[in-house]
Design an enzyme around this catalytic site. Sequence first.
Site: not given
Length: 227
Positions: A126, A145
């Site tokens: 991420k 997220d």
Amino acid sequence: MGTPLSSREAQAAEVVDRLYEQYPEPEISLDFSNRLELLVAVVLSAQCTDERVNEVTAELFEEYRSAEDYAEASEEQLAEDIYGITFHNNKGGYLKGIGEMLVEEHDGEVPDTMSALTDLPGVGRKTANVVLQHGHEVVEGIVVDTHVQRISRRLGLTEEERPETIEQDLMDIVPEEEWRDLTHLLISHGRETCTARNPSCADCTLADICPSEKGDADVDLASGEAW
């Protein structure tokens, strides 16, 4: 039975179109002026608000201007300098380790590949995606997220729970040229309307196409990992 792929593609396209109308200039909300600052800010933002990170990095970036600065500082000093950030002790160690690896293996520069970035302490896919997209203009995936997790499931775009598998589902149904913006569209919507608890469905531009709003079981991923 899950939603057929073609239906999910149509759903995703409508979601993106409507959110572009509501948030015409989707962009990252972390403050940075170079790749190193971006990397540090994203590492600090895990399970911490961007607003708080921006407050702390305003001073941090004045003192730490290079990878060498982070490498030469002690973990204790770095933890003190980022006090107020969640898990500041752990993240102080990450920053020192990142500085050391950048100096030893990358001539002090932030690398531009997923594999090299994810080798750095405290950096997962991420975080690496954010750095690639906003630091190197390289789009290899979709940043997932907590907002992206929550909203993509509520909208029926995925039934997965893990960020990596959610990312793959979204990559399958969203055109690559929209991967970067999708994250920020969903983050904006998650902050303003589709909150983890008590979402404002009555004010939501997606209400009429949202399975959760129509009475299906809602999904609450509020305790998931931030980026």
